[in-house]
Design an enzyme around this catalytic site. Structure first.
Site, PDB file in Angstrom:
ATOM      1  N   CYS A  61      -1.941   1.621  -8.363  1.00  0.00           N
ATOM      2  CA  CYS A  61      -2.645   0.334  -7.963  1.00  0.00           C
ATOM      3  C   CYS A  61      -3.599  -0.067  -8.985  1.00  0.00           C
ATOM      4  CB  CYS A  61      -3.613   1.516  -6.624  1.00  0.00           C
ATOM      5  SG  CYS A  61      -4.838   1.688  -6.612  1.00  0.00           S
ATOM      6  N   HIS A 112      -8.256   3.491  -4.177  1.00  0.00           N
ATOM      7  CA  HIS A 112      -7.095   1.985  -4.044  1.00  0.00           C
ATOM      8  C   HIS A 112      -7.532   0.490  -4.319  1.00  0.00           C
ATOM      9  CE1 HIS A 112      -2.935   1.922  -3.769  1.00  0.00           C
ATOM     10  NE2 HIS A 112      -3.345   1.284  -2.923  1.00  0.00           N
ATOM     11  N   HIS A 124       0.587  -4.100  -2.843  1.00  0.00           N
ATOM     12  CA  HIS A 124      -0.302  -2.922  -3.802  1.00  0.00           C
ATOM     13  C   HIS A 124       0.657  -2.234  -3.890  1.00  0.00           C
ATOM     14  CE1 HIS A 124      -0.199  -0.083  -0.406  1.00  0.00           C
ATOM     15  NE2 HIS A 124       0.498  -1.175  -0.458  1.00  0.00           N
TER      16      HIS A 124
END
Length: 156
Positions: A61, A112, A124
C-alpha cells in the site's frame, strides 16, 4: 501539525522538486496536482500485492503511494503507512477530496493507506481478502469502515 505550519513547510520544500516537464509543483493548480496523483496511481491497477514491493511485479500500500508521488511530482514521500499518516495534515472525513490519503488502523496502529479518488472510493494495494493487489475499494465496505483511522492531505 497546524495547517499554517504544514502549508509553510510544504511551500518551502515542494517548489524545490520538479515535474518531468520541468514545471515547478507550485505552478500546478491544486486540481491538476490531485488529478496527476490519481492518474499516476491508476497506472498500477492490477499489480499484485507484495509486502515491501515497489515495482510492477508487486506493490504494497505505501509503495503505491510512494511511486504515485514519485511518478507525478518526482517527490519522495515517507515509505511506511504510519509515517505517511504523521506526515500529512489531518482531515475530517467530510473534508476529504480526491488525491487525499486515507488511513486504516488495527490495534491502535496505522497499517494501511490508500488514495481517495472521490464518491466514497479509494485506490490501494490490498494484501488480504477475496481480492488482493492494486484495486478500487469503498470506504463504507465493512472491513474498511471498521478500521478507518482518518484522512490526511499531502497536496495543497
Amino acid at each position: 501539525m497546524t495547517h499554517a505550519r504544514f502549508v509553510c513547510c510544504f511551500l518551502l520544500i515542494f517548489p524545490l522538486f520538479r515535474l518531468s516537464a520541468e514545471i515547478p509543483l507550485a505552478a500546478v493548480s491544486t486540481d491538476d496536482a490531485r488529478t496527476m496523483l490519481i492518474e499516476a496511481a491508476q497506472k498500477y491497477r492490477g499489480v499484485p500485492y507484495r509486502y515491501g514491493g515497489m515495482s510492477r511485479q508487486g506493490l504494497d500500500c505505501s509503495g503505491l503511494v510512494y511511486l504515485s508521488f514519485r511518478d507525478s511530482f518526482k517527490v519522495e514521500v515517507p515509505r511506511r503507512a504510519e509515517d505517511l499518516y504523521h506526515w500529512t495534515e489531518r482531515l475530517e472525513k467530510a473534508a476529504i477530496q480526491p488525491g487525499d490519503l486515507v488511513f486504516f488502523q488495527r490495534d491502535g496502529h496505522i497499517f494501511h493507506v490508500g488514495i481517495y479518488i472521490g464518491d466514497g472510493w479509494f485506490f490501494h494495494s490490498a494484501s488480504d481478502g477475496p481480492k488482493t493487489g492494486v484495486m478500487y475499494s469503498r470506504l463504507n465496505e465493512s472491513f474498511w469502515s471498521r478500521s478507518y483511522a482518518g484522512a490526511g492531505r499531502a497536496l495543497p
